[in-house]
Design an enzyme around this catalytic site. Sequence first.
Site, PDB file in Angstrom:
ATOM      1  N   ASP A  86       0.825  -1.210   0.000  1.00  0.00           N
ATOM      2  CA  ASP A  86       0.000   0.000   0.000  1.00  0.00           C
ATOM      3  C   ASP A  86       0.859   1.259   0.000  1.00  0.00           C
ATOM      4  OD1 ASP A  86      -0.286   0.905   3.350  1.00  0.00           O
ATOM      5  OD2 ASP A  86       0.740  -0.913   2.711  1.00  0.00           O
ATOM      6  N   GLU A  87       0.272   2.338  -0.434  1.00  0.00           N
ATOM      7  CA  GLU A  87       0.766   3.698  -0.252  1.00  0.00           C
ATOM      8  C   GLU A  87       2.187   3.937  -0.749  1.00  0.00           C
ATOM      9  OE1 GLU A  87      -1.949   4.932   3.553  1.00  0.00           O
ATOM     10  OE2 GLU A  87      -0.093   3.877   3.947  1.00  0.00           O
TER      11      GLU A  87
END
Length: 618
Positions: free
Chosen positions: A384-385
């Site tokens: 993620d991210e």
Amino acid sequence: MPAVPTAAPEPLDPSRAPGVDERTPAHHDLPVHEPTAAELARAAARAADDLLAPPTGTPENLLAPPTGAADDDLPAPPARVRLGDVVPAPERVAPVPGADFVLTPDATIRVSPDDAARAVAGQLAALLRPATGYPLPVTDATRPEPAGDVTLALAASDDLGPEGYRLDVTSEGVRIEAATPAGLFHGAQTLRQLLPAAIESPVPVAERWALPGGSITDRPRFPYRGAMLDVARHFFGVPDVLRVIDHLARYKLNHLHLHLTDDQGWRIAVDAWPRLTEVGGASEVGGGPGGHYSRDDYRRIVAYAAERYVTVVPEIDLPGHTNAALTAYGELAPDGIAPPPYTGTDVGFSYVDPTNERTYEFVADVLGEIAALTPGPWLHIGGDEAFKVRPDAYAAFVERAQRIVAATGKTVVGWHQIAPVAHAEGRVLQWWGTRGEDPVTADAVQRGARLVLSPGNHAYLDMKYAPDTPIGHDWAGLIDVRRAYDWDPGTHLAGVPADAVLGVEAPLWTESVTSRAEVEFMLFPRLPAIAELGWSPRATHDWAGFRDRLAGHGPRWIAAGTAFHRSPEIPWPAERPAPAARQAAIPTQTEQPTHAVPHTAIPAQAGPEEAPAPAPSA
């Protein structure tokens, strides 16, 4: 940070907690006149003391009667436990009035002659001995079964599956039958709930240890039922993790996802890269001392979980959320320079260099060592991210990481941001979205992916209960108990059939959660709601019934010294004073409380931990 046990806490009282404006955010953009570290530490200690202090006028021992109270003034005794009062709700319940069983001092626990089954019987005895004061010896089962005993029996079954059980209570005895030791273990947790709430007391109490008569047939709806503990933002020692495992097992959750690495700290020792913990593990949100698990610590956690039929799912977050790793090994950074330690709560700024072959040597070494220490089938790579990684470089990195996981013999799990990349055999996406539509994830499911559902606006246990909750976030909205309960994993995401849903997981991110008491306060009473969604048949899903069953668990948590939020949605029973002690308290090791610095997270960018607040869903 050394693992310092903490005392069994009083439940947190939001009315006595400082407001958000009284806390100092852990954020790297603080104005020039930010408080000193010493000022922050003093303020944090005061805040922690306030959070853990009992409400004014409330006896510190919530089971004890007020001083000088007359018998006529005491609350009525708690309602008798009914066969259907179990959480999660069983598949089938058939009460038999007048067939109650009373556990007596000479009772024996009998069990099939199987080592794993004997271990379950031993755990059941250990759970029941402190409050009853009974010896409860464990011995092999015989036929016919003697009256007055509890029997745990392994028996072939076509309908109970690998985790189901059948429990029969008659006036002559109790019998739990299952095809596997895991089923016996879940049945033992149900038996525990059918006894009076005082069974959770750590010392003997005077009580009539009766179980309601009848039969229960039970098995889970989903094979994966879990919770996540973020030990990277704030570190939690081994005793705290073991206590969380106990909470999961009590409610038939069978997976513990440990978020072991992030920008603020690296928490697991890797022999090939020792500076990961020596340097990368020496910090946490707010600038505390951090900490990490040695290989033996991790083995202890995994073994303790396995004894309770909980599978540990380790997460090494890649390619983003890696500032702690880069601080230890600057050669992995895109510019080859080690950044300073990070103790704030922003996300999306760090990543390992996806074009550097040394990065993949690092990934292979780390995942290989973690896989070798982990008997369970799952290895979580985050994903993620990684906002600063070009999409093509990100896809190439994840696809290569998936192959590295496969080479370890494990099945890859990742946050749903990895959905667009090429499918890997058996891979699992953990979906944390807040809306009911996600075409990219639905497409990945069509290509063979399975899902673990963790919708941020229902299952994220770091969200506040209400605006005045003293810790937690609200980017996904406020999550009271009903919101945690009122959704269906089988139909929640458009375009995803129920048979593609592996199960549910409730994540607890810890940017603002700093102690065992705060962990429990955020878990309870919402964790049992998620547990019921994962275990119970959809046909049993009923808010009114659930809230009434859940209410009976408040006295159990109080007896066990477990912190929880006294949600106004739940009709908690009036608390009766504890029965008089049967004998002198059994000596137990006292634990000293520790206070860590509480922080209010200020999310900056979207991700499973922090995201822009969506419009509240219906």
